[in-house]
Design an enzyme around this catalytic site. Structure first.
Site, PDB file in Angstrom:
ATOM      1  N   GLU A  53      88.626  77.265 -46.349  1.00  0.00           N
ATOM      2  CA  GLU A  53      89.773  77.324 -46.902  1.00  0.00           C
ATOM      3  C   GLU A  53      90.960  77.753 -45.862  1.00  0.00           C
ATOM      4  O   GLU A  53      91.952  77.091 -45.729  1.00  0.00           O
ATOM      5  CB  GLU A  53      90.130  78.176 -48.192  1.00  0.00           C
ATOM      6  CG  GLU A  53      89.102  77.695 -49.131  1.00  0.00           C
ATOM      7  CD  GLU A  53      87.650  78.554 -48.879  1.00  0.00           C
ATOM      8  OE1 GLU A  53      87.112  79.188 -50.083  1.00  0.00           O
ATOM      9  OE2 GLU A  53      87.089  78.916 -47.892  1.00  0.00           O
ATOM     10  N   THR A 197      49.223  74.349 -31.948  1.00  0.00           N
ATOM     11  CA  THR A 197      50.330  73.309 -31.787  1.00  0.00           C
ATOM     12  C   THR A 197      50.842  73.444 -30.557  1.00  0.00           C
ATOM     13  O   THR A 197      50.847  72.428 -29.739  1.00  0.00           O
ATOM     14  CB  THR A 197      51.444  72.967 -33.057  1.00  0.00           C
ATOM     15  OG1 THR A 197      50.860  72.986 -34.397  1.00  0.00           O
ATOM     16  CG2 THR A 197      52.401  72.000 -32.552  1.00  0.00           C
TER      17      THR A 197
END
Length: 385
Positions: A53, A197
């Site tokens: 705002e 991984t």
């Protein structure tokens, strides 16, 4: 009069520009309209910075007294990193405020709207609610559970395999899918994977999108501290690397921990749970560091652990038109589901064609629905006739 719904959707697009930069603050977009013309736009750019705002007000080069403010999230009414936005809105003479959804933070929820109404501002609540709510689901989970929002990203074959028998997985999906995956990475606070991984693929865990390289936090679960500092995660921005390991390693592997820390990376002690690390402990540590939006790119064991612990919130499943058969490595480890009634069902399922592949997205829990329900309750209580 301009269509509030259309303007609110533009506010949503503005808000997304702040994705990955606001930490524990929600992303928010705002637009100011005077006599049917947009005179100011803004979004929350960074944690601790001006709210959307205020950014929109500062963007105005014309008089804003009597104007309309459109904002995706209820303006704040409390002091945080910045003063309450509602006070500035009143002082600037903004006549009407259109709110996408109500703030799920109980410190504010409905209070910002009530403050504006008591000070002569017309407030209208509930525009493009689904879009406005979905962009702050990470914030909502943080407010409700004090946990990061975890999205599982899986790239698999038609028969649910993420790698061949020899461990090779490059590339199951095509370049278009990989580009989309890098976009998802680029708007995440962190990318989480397991040591398996890291050892198999040696990923950099960075994001490349629109010619830019971004560096979300690189979060590695490594209970036995097997990682080598020669891995790609240490090649660039090692200070963005967080390695979680068992507390016992802090007594047994002090030299290795010192060596890792010399790169700039952080090593964090963590409780063990079953045959892995305690994900609640991991979550608490990530929240302390303002890491809320986490993309989980692990193997089948990591993904299954987040689902079993009830911490998975969303899934991105890229499916290629390929088949590996029984010899391939499954995308998920066992979930201990023995009958059809125990199936994990994703809601709000969407399917997108990406050149040669398909992307399935769905939610394990719909925080947007909670935000929309709150918005409905506050609208019935606070909106003017």
């Amino acid at each position: 009069m301009a269509d509030p719904h259309e303007i609110m959707l533009e506010c949503v697009n503005l808000a997304l520009a702040g994705k990955g930069h606001t930490k524990t603050n929600p992303v928010v977009g705002a637009i100011i309209v005077q006599n049917g013309r947009v005179i100011g736009r803004g979004f929350h750019k960074s944690f601790g910075g001006d709210h959307a705002e205020i950014e929109a007000i500062n963007d105005c080069e014309e008089e804003i007294n009597g104007s309309d403010l459109y904002v995706t999230l209820e303006p704040c009414s409390h002091f945080g990193k910045t003063p309450p936005c509602v006070e500035t809105i009143v002082k600037k003479g903004i006549k009407r405020v259109f709110v996408g959804v109500v703030d799920p933070n109980p410190v504010n929820a409905g209070n910002g709207i009530e403050y504006l109404l008591k000070n002569g501002v017309e407030v209208y609540v509930g525009f493009a609610e689904k879009a406005c709510a979905e962009i702050i689901e990470e914030f909502a989970k943080y407010i409700y559970k004090k946990q990061p929002f975890y999205s599982l990203k899986i790239a698999q074959t038609l028969d649910g395999k993420i790698a061949a028998k020899d461990g090779s997985s490059r590339w199951i999906t095509d370049e278009t899918s990989r580009q989309h995956a890098h976009y998802i990475r680029s708007v995440s606070d962190g990318i989480l994977t397991g040591i398996g991984t890291v050892q198999a693929d040696d990923p950099a865990l960075s994001a490349r999108f629109l010619g830019l390289k971004k560096y979300p936090y690189k979060i590695i679960l490594d209970s036995s501290l097997k990682i080598s500092t020669e891995r790609e995660v240490f090649a660039e921005k090692p200070e963005k690397c967080i390695i979680f390991t068992s507390r016992s390693n802090f007594d047994e592997k002090t030299a290795k921990i010192d060596n890792i820390r010399k790169t700039g990376a952080e090593v964090v002690p963590c409780n063990k749970l079953n045959d892995g690390l305690d994900l609640q402990n991991v979550s608490d540590e990530l929240v302390k560091r303002g890491v809320l939006n986490v993309l989980v790119e692990g193997g089948g064991k990591i993904h299954a652990s987040f689902i079993k612990e009830g911490m998975a919130d969303k899934a991105y499943v890229f499916i290629a038109g390929k088949i590996l058969g029984a010899e391939g490595i499954d995308s998920l480890a066992s979930l201990n589901i023995n009958n059809i009634e125990g199936c994990k069902t994703l809601s709000d399922l969407n399917v997108t064609r990406l050149k040669n592949d398909f992307l399935f997205t769905g939610k394990f829990y719909d925080y947007a629905k909670d935000i929309i329900n709150l918005t409905e309750r506050v609208r019935n209580r606070c909106s003017p006739e």
